[in-house]
Design a protein around this motif. Structure first.
Motif, PDB file in Angstrom:
ATOM      1  N   ALA A  71     -14.040   0.329  10.288  1.00  0.00           N
ATOM      2  CA  ALA A  71     -13.697  -1.082  10.522  1.00  0.00           C
ATOM      3  C   ALA A  71     -14.932  -1.934  10.799  1.00  0.00           C
ATOM      4  O   ALA A  71     -15.954  -1.445  11.285  1.00  0.00           O
ATOM      5  CB  ALA A  71     -12.728  -1.189  11.677  1.00  0.00           C
ATOM      6  N   SER A  72     -14.794  -3.225  10.525  1.00  0.00           N
ATOM      7  CA  SER A  72     -15.889  -4.168  10.749  1.00  0.00           C
ATOM      8  C   SER A  72     -15.804  -4.858  12.103  1.00  0.00           C
ATOM      9  O   SER A  72     -16.756  -5.512  12.538  1.00  0.00           O
ATOM     10  CB  SER A  72     -15.879  -5.230   9.642  1.00  0.00           C
ATOM     11  OG  SER A  72     -14.645  -5.936   9.634  1.00  0.00           O
ATOM     12  N   SER A  73     -14.664  -4.735  12.779  1.00  0.00           N
ATOM     13  CA  SER A  73     -14.473  -5.362  14.085  1.00  0.00           C
ATOM     14  C   SER A  73     -13.308  -4.676  14.792  1.00  0.00           C
ATOM     15  O   SER A  73     -12.536  -3.935  14.159  1.00  0.00           O
ATOM     16  CB  SER A  73     -14.151  -6.854  13.915  1.00  0.00           C
ATOM     17  OG  SER A  73     -12.852  -7.010  13.350  1.00  0.00           O
TER      18      SER A  73
ATOM     19  N   ASP B 102      -9.991  -5.528  13.203  1.00  0.00           N
ATOM     20  CA  ASP B 102      -9.917  -4.838  11.915  1.00  0.00           C
ATOM     21  C   ASP B 102      -9.590  -3.365  12.136  1.00  0.00           C
ATOM     22  O   ASP B 102      -8.816  -2.766  11.380  1.00  0.00           O
ATOM     23  CB  ASP B 102     -11.239  -4.989  11.161  1.00  0.00           C
ATOM     24  CG  ASP B 102     -11.211  -4.341   9.788  1.00  0.00           C
ATOM     25  OD1 ASP B 102     -10.188  -4.475   9.077  1.00  0.00           O
ATOM     26  OD2 ASP B 102     -12.217  -3.702   9.403  1.00  0.00           O
TER      27      ASP B 102
ATOM     28  N   GLU C 103      -5.891  -2.990  12.875  1.00  0.00           N
ATOM     29  CA  GLU C 103      -5.076  -3.147  11.670  1.00  0.00           C
ATOM     30  C   GLU C 103      -5.182  -1.916  10.769  1.00  0.00           C
ATOM     31  O   GLU C 103      -4.183  -1.445  10.216  1.00  0.00           O
ATOM     32  CB  GLU C 103      -5.499  -4.392  10.890  1.00  0.00           C
ATOM     33  CG  GLU C 103      -4.629  -4.644   9.665  1.00  0.00           C
ATOM     34  CD  GLU C 103      -4.832  -6.026   9.062  1.00  0.00           C
ATOM     35  OE1 GLU C 103      -4.033  -6.398   8.178  1.00  0.00           O
ATOM     36  OE2 GLU C 103      -5.782  -6.727   9.467  1.00  0.00           O
ATOM     37  N   ARG C 104      -6.390  -1.387  10.649  1.00  0.00           N
ATOM     38  CA  ARG C 104      -6.576  -0.185   9.830  1.00  0.00           C
ATOM     39  C   ARG C 104      -5.812   1.002  10.414  1.00  0.00           C
ATOM     40  O   ARG C 104      -5.215   1.798   9.683  1.00  0.00           O
ATOM     41  CB  ARG C 104      -8.066   0.157   9.731  1.00  0.00           C
ATOM     42  CG  ARG C 104      -8.853  -0.765   8.795  1.00  0.00           C
ATOM     43  CD  ARG C 104     -10.341  -0.487   8.903  1.00  0.00           C
ATOM     44  NE  ARG C 104     -11.133  -1.352   8.056  1.00  0.00           N
ATOM     45  CZ  ARG C 104     -11.568  -1.032   6.824  1.00  0.00           C
ATOM     46  NH1 ARG C 104     -11.270   0.150   6.330  1.00  0.00           N
ATOM     47  NH2 ARG C 104     -12.278  -1.875   6.123  1.00  0.00           N
TER      48      ARG C 104
ATOM     49  N   GLU D 196     -13.167 -11.792  20.638  1.00  0.00           N
ATOM     50  CA  GLU D 196     -12.274 -11.628  19.484  1.00  0.00           C
ATOM     51  C   GLU D 196     -10.838 -11.450  19.954  1.00  0.00           C
ATOM     52  O   GLU D 196      -9.892 -11.910  19.319  1.00  0.00           O
ATOM     53  CB  GLU D 196     -12.721 -10.432  18.642  1.00  0.00           C
ATOM     54  CG  GLU D 196     -11.886 -10.257  17.376  1.00  0.00           C
ATOM     55  CD  GLU D 196     -12.302  -9.032  16.570  1.00  0.00           C
ATOM     56  OE1 GLU D 196     -11.965  -8.986  15.378  1.00  0.00           O
ATOM     57  OE2 GLU D 196     -12.935  -8.129  17.141  1.00  0.00           O
TER      58      GLU D 196
ATOM     59  N   ARG E 253      -1.029  -9.060  16.255  1.00  0.00           N
ATOM     60  CA  ARG E 253      -2.357  -9.687  16.287  1.00  0.00           C
ATOM     61  C   ARG E 253      -2.296 -11.049  16.972  1.00  0.00           C
ATOM     62  O   ARG E 253      -3.211 -11.412  17.726  1.00  0.00           O
ATOM     63  CB  ARG E 253      -2.890  -9.823  14.868  1.00  0.00           C
ATOM     64  CG  ARG E 253      -4.285 -10.431  14.797  1.00  0.00           C
ATOM     65  CD  ARG E 253      -4.826 -10.379  13.385  1.00  0.00           C
ATOM     66  NE  ARG E 253      -6.180 -10.945  13.360  1.00  0.00           N
ATOM     67  CZ  ARG E 253      -7.192 -10.433  12.671  1.00  0.00           C
ATOM     68  NH1 ARG E 253      -7.023  -9.349  11.950  1.00  0.00           N
ATOM     69  NH2 ARG E 253      -8.386 -11.004  12.703  1.00  0.00           N
TER      70      ARG E 253
END
Length: 206
Positions: free
Chosen positions: A82-84, A87, A90-91, A149, A195
């Motif tokens: 994941a990038s964050s 993320d 969600e993955r 975030e 989210r």
């Protein structure tokens, strides 16, 4: 030389036993699965199956160990790509439902074992995985709060519990409706709602 079922290595036959149980569990109550039906599914005799699993409990433990290990490995791998933090969540969500869609017998086995008396080895395997899963989610959510975030007021442990509860509810509904293949599509909608819980508090308080 072609490997026959009689000459098959023990590890391979044990793996086949796990998949046979999961295939049966996908269509019936795990409590109703017998070692006889598992052996028949594999094209073996009960005696041959008992050489690898002397008791049904040992076979069930092997199935649950495989299921929980594979599931947790899959979600950890998804998170690592994941990038964050959001993320990653969600993955994990999508990976979990994809795993269930591919292995519908897994949630049936897990839910069945959670109804067993406290102290059983099978229940311990499931509980230990849930503890690790919850810890992973809690760490990701806490990490997401640092750069803003994820809303700082969100309780990470409670959010992790909500995440797992949302997944479990989605899986149970799919099992009841017989729509396991629709899980990924439904999961996308469910995660968007989750989210919003994590993101929207600052804007609503302003």
């Amino acid at each position: 030389m072609k490997t026959t079922r009689k000459s098959m290595p023990a590890a391979e036959r044990r793996a086949m036993s796990v998949q046979a149980v999961l295939q049966l569990a996908a269509g019936q109550n795990p409590a109703d699965i017998t070692t006889e039906s598992v052996a028949k599914k594999m094209g073996l005799t009960q005696a041959a199956l008992f050489r690898h699993f002397p008791t049904k409990d040992e076979l069930w433990q092997e199935v649950l160990q495989w299921a929980t290990t594979e599931l947790f490995y899959a979600v950890e791998k998804a998170a690592s790509a994941a990038s964050s933090p959001l993320d990653a969540l969600e993955r994990i969500f999508q990976t979990h439902v994809a795993f269930v869609a591919d292995h519908p017998g897994v949630p049936r086995m897990i839910f069945a074992e959670l109804q067993n008396p406290e102290g059983s080895e099978s229940r311990k395997i499931v509980r230990d995985m849930l503890v690790r899963y919850s810890s992973l989610l809690t760490e990701i959510i806490a990490e997401g709060k640092k750069p803003g975030e994820i809303d700082p007021s969100v309780d990470a442990r409670s959010a992790a519990t909500m995440f797992i509860g949302t997944l479990q509810g989605q899986v149970i509904q799919a099992m009841i409706a017989g729509e396991s293949l629709m899980l990924p599509e439904h999961a996308s909608i469910q995660f968007k709602l989750f989210r919003r819980v994590l993101e929207c508090r600052n804007s609503s308080d302003s």
